[in-house]
Design an enzyme around this catalytic site. Structure first.
Site, PDB file in Angstrom:
ATOM      1  N   SER A  95       0.881  -1.233  -0.047  1.00 32.79           N
ATOM      2  CA  SER A  95       0.070   0.102  -0.080  1.00 32.79           C
ATOM      3  C   SER A  95       1.100   1.166   0.024  1.00 32.79           C
ATOM      4  CB  SER A  95      -1.076  -0.192   1.197  1.00 32.79           C
ATOM      5  OG  SER A  95      -0.300  -0.082   2.489  1.00 32.79           O
ATOM      6  N   HIS A  96       2.105   1.082   0.205  1.00 34.13           N
ATOM      7  CA  HIS A  96       3.045   2.237   0.292  1.00 34.13           C
ATOM      8  C   HIS A  96       4.255   2.254  -1.005  1.00 34.13           C
ATOM      9  CE1 HIS A  96       0.976   2.848   3.870  1.00 34.13           C
ATOM     10  NE2 HIS A  96       1.053   4.197   3.522  1.00 34.13           N
TER      11      HIS A  96
ATOM     12  N   GLU B 254      -5.084   0.171   2.387  1.00 35.36           N
ATOM     13  CA  GLU B 254      -5.502  -1.181   2.193  1.00 35.36           C
ATOM     14  C   GLU B 254      -6.948  -1.328   1.736  1.00 35.36           C
ATOM     15  OE1 GLU B 254      -4.231  -4.053   2.477  1.00 35.36           O
ATOM     16  OE2 GLU B 254      -2.243  -3.241   2.629  1.00 35.36           O
TER      17      GLU B 254
HETATM   18  P1  NDP Z   1      -0.790  -3.285  10.000  1.00 39.45           P
HETATM   19  O1  NDP Z   1      -2.112  -3.275  10.585  1.00 39.45           O
HETATM   20  O2  NDP Z   1      -0.730  -4.211   8.628  1.00 39.45           O
HETATM   21  O3  NDP Z   1       0.483  -3.679  11.004  1.00 39.45           O
HETATM   22  C1  NDP Z   1       0.762  -2.838  12.017  1.00 39.45           C
HETATM   23  C2  NDP Z   1       2.050  -3.316  12.759  1.00 39.45           C
HETATM   24  O4  NDP Z   1       1.787  -4.686  13.282  1.00 39.45           O
HETATM   25  C3  NDP Z   1       3.070  -3.831  11.737  1.00 39.45           C
HETATM   26  O5  NDP Z   1       4.251  -3.305  12.201  1.00 39.45           O
HETATM   27  C4  NDP Z   1       3.001  -5.251  11.681  1.00 39.45           C
HETATM   28  O6  NDP Z   1       4.307  -5.799  11.222  1.00 39.45           O
HETATM   29  C5  NDP Z   1       2.679  -5.773  12.830  1.00 39.45           C
HETATM   30  N1  NDP Z   1       1.965  -6.978  12.987  1.00 39.45           N
HETATM   31  C6  NDP Z   1       1.005  -7.179  12.173  1.00 39.45           C
HETATM   32  N2  NDP Z   1       0.443  -8.465  12.633  1.00 39.45           N
HETATM   33  C7  NDP Z   1       1.122  -9.017  13.364  1.00 39.45           C
HETATM   34  C8  NDP Z   1       1.584 -10.139  14.079  1.00 39.45           C
HETATM   35  N3  NDP Z   1       0.582 -11.363  14.050  1.00 39.45           N
HETATM   36  N4  NDP Z   1       2.332 -10.312  15.219  1.00 39.45           N
HETATM   37  C9  NDP Z   1       3.098  -9.254  15.452  1.00 39.45           C
HETATM   38  N5  NDP Z   1       3.146  -8.097  14.815  1.00 39.45           N
HETATM   39  C10 NDP Z   1       2.225  -8.044  13.786  1.00 39.45           C
HETATM   40  O7  NDP Z   1      -0.313  -1.758   9.603  1.00 39.45           O
HETATM   41  P2  NDP Z   1      -1.458  -0.676   9.316  1.00 39.45           P
HETATM   42  O8  NDP Z   1      -2.340  -1.411   8.270  1.00 39.45           O
HETATM   43  O9  NDP Z   1      -2.062  -0.095  10.779  1.00 39.45           O
HETATM   44  O10 NDP Z   1      -0.524   0.531   8.793  1.00 39.45           O
HETATM   45  C11 NDP Z   1      -0.102   0.336   7.359  1.00 39.45           C
HETATM   46  C12 NDP Z   1       0.885   1.418   7.030  1.00 39.45           C
HETATM   47  O11 NDP Z   1       0.506   2.688   6.704  1.00 39.45           O
HETATM   48  C13 NDP Z   1       1.797   1.693   8.095  1.00 39.45           C
HETATM   49  O12 NDP Z   1       3.308   1.691   7.587  1.00 39.45           O
HETATM   50  C14 NDP Z   1       1.727   3.305   8.326  1.00 39.45           C
HETATM   51  O13 NDP Z   1       2.855   4.006   8.598  1.00 39.45           O
HETATM   52  C15 NDP Z   1       1.115   3.611   7.018  1.00 39.45           C
HETATM   53  N6  NDP Z   1       0.335   5.031   7.055  1.00 39.45           N
HETATM   54  C16 NDP Z   1       0.862   6.046   6.540  1.00 39.45           C
HETATM   55  C17 NDP Z   1       0.166   7.314   6.606  1.00 39.45           C
HETATM   56  C18 NDP Z   1       0.667   8.565   6.175  1.00 39.45           C
HETATM   57  O14 NDP Z   1      -0.054   9.484   6.326  1.00 39.45           O
HETATM   58  N7  NDP Z   1       1.997   8.585   5.706  1.00 39.45           N
HETATM   59  C19 NDP Z   1      -1.242   7.412   7.307  1.00 39.45           C
HETATM   60  C20 NDP Z   1      -1.606   6.028   7.810  1.00 39.45           C
HETATM   61  C21 NDP Z   1      -1.003   4.921   7.678  1.00 39.45           C
HETATM   62  P3  NDP Z   1       4.553  -6.456   9.802  1.00 39.45           P
HETATM   63  O15 NDP Z   1       4.658  -5.447   8.859  1.00 39.45           O
HETATM   64  O16 NDP Z   1       5.681  -7.666  10.002  1.00 39.45           O
HETATM   65  O17 NDP Z   1       3.264  -7.419   9.418  1.00 39.45           O
END
Ligand code: NDP
Length: 335
Positions: free
Chosen positions: A46-47, A187
């Site tokens: 998504s990025h 997403e």
């Molecule tokens: P996710 O919910 O996919 O993941 C959040 C974190 O939880 C990640 O570090 C992920 O690691 C970890 N995680 C997920 N599943 C598990 C698990 N089973 N056990 C342990 N850790 C886990 O991310 P979001 O959807 O909340 O966010 C997605 C991205 O969007 C982020 O990178 C965020 O910075 C970006 N974003 C940017 C914005 C902007 O304005 N620039 C605005 C909003 C969001 P892993 O990656 O290893 O799964």
């Protein structure tokens, strides 16, 4: 048209080509292309290339300065400010990294206030880069209002992400990075593109009713993760990336945004802490013992490990770009 299969190097080159064609100079294009390629490498789709059309839209309509020249200022011994000159965040972050590291090592902790930027990417690249240098790091940024505050029915907060990274010996840092929303906006857009509904609890339609329809949620409001707890995190991020550093809050960013769906103007706060300066006995080794005991439990993994596994596999496997996205990118290369 078939889905494209490209190498990481080709991904970076395509991002560079498109960004320079549509308004970025070399330095800004390279910094953004680095974050796009890093996201594709780590399967943070998504990025990655998915964002390229959005980057171009805000360059073409003049919201974002593709030739930004970020400038550095020391506001206090431990506070560095980067004025981003209305550009995309990656170049400003790159320029701010060295003075932040220097201040954190000298005083034990330091802050980087990044202003007048447009953040359209994940935050783990900036926290991980600091942890690669042996520092623990936090990052916070706000976005245009997409998220209902707990109890509310309309957009108020941004999806306001935060990231934390911790250095590890001889391996990539542990870094988590999470939006305050139940599901990141990118997403939801990917679910829409792929014709899928989203799970319960992701958002509200424009009338404020719960829905699983990505279109209705994109027009209505997203919901915070964990109800009022996620809403409190979104509030904290708004304060740290806004009023604390002289920048706009999510709702204020929305007031001035042109509504093109891209990143709004705003700021980012980054904190760096030097574990060697807090009196602990080998804090990195102690952290490793924590991770070891955590991972000894069945079903448990460290945040960020999914990305690190993907990172190891991408050079051999390459990158698949969905047909619809490849067609859009092809048109941008030809335009
Ligand atoms: P996710 O919910 O996919 O993941 C959040 C974190 O939880 C990640 O570090 C992920 O690691 C970890 N995680 C997920 N599943 C598990 C698990 N089973 N056990 C342990 N850790 C886990 O991310 P979001 O959807 O909340 O966010 C997605 C991205 O969007 C982020 O990178 C965020 O910075 C970006 N974003 C940017 C914005 C902007 O304005 N620039 C605005 C909003 C969001 P892993 O990656 O290893 O799964």
């Amino acid at each position: 048209m078939e889905p494209a299969h490209i190498t990481l190097g080709e991904c970076h080159a395509i991002a560079m080509e498109v960004l320079t064609r549509h308004g970025c100079d070399e330095a800004n294009a390279r910094a953004v292309a680095d974050t796009i390629a890093a996201a594709e490498r780590d399967h943070a789709y998504s990025h990655g290339l998915f964002r390229l059309p959005g980057y171009v839209t805000s360059l073409k309509n003049g919201k974002v300065n593709g030739k930004a020249r970020p400038t550095v200022e020391r506001l206090a011994p431990t506070v560095v400010r980067i004025h981003g000159d209305r550009g995309y965040a990656p170049l400003a972050l790159e320029i701010g990294r060295a003075p932040l590291i220097e201040a954190a090592r000298e005083f034990g902790m330091a802050a980087l206030a990044v202003t007048r930027i447009h953040h359209f990417a994940a935050l783990w690249p900036e926290t991980s880069a600091l942890a690669e240098e042996g520092l623990a790091a936090f990052a916070f940024t706000s976005s245009p209002p997409y998220l209902a505050a707990a109890g509310g029915r309309t957009k108020f907060f941004g999806t306001n992400p935060m990231s934390f990274a911790w250095p590890r010996k001889g391996r990539a840092p542990m870094a988590f990075d999470q939006a305050s929303a139940a599901m990141a906006r990118g997403e939801i857009q990917i679910h829409l593109r792929d014709g899928k509904t989203v799970p319960d609890g992701v958002g509200l339609d424009p009338e404020g009713n719960p829905t699983n329809d990505p279109v209705a949620i994109l027009e209505g409001a997203q919901l915070p993760f964990g109800g009022y707890k996620g809403s409190a995190i979104a509030l904290m991020v708004d304060l740290l990336a806004g009023p604390l550093i002289g920048e706009v809050t999510s709702i204020e960013a929305g007031d001035v945004d042109n509504g093109d769906g891209g990143a709004a103007t705003g700021g980012e706060l980054i904190l760096a802490l030097d574990p060697a300066r807090f009196g602990g006995d080998d804090p990195i080794a102690h952290g490793e013992r924590l991770f070891e005991r955590m991972l000894a439990q069945e079903g448990v993994r460290l945040p960020g490990d999914r990305r690190l596994i993907a990172r190891a596999e991408t050079p051999e496997n390459g990158i698949d770009v969905p047909t619809s996205l490849w067609e859009t990118i092809d048109a941008l290369r030809a335009a």
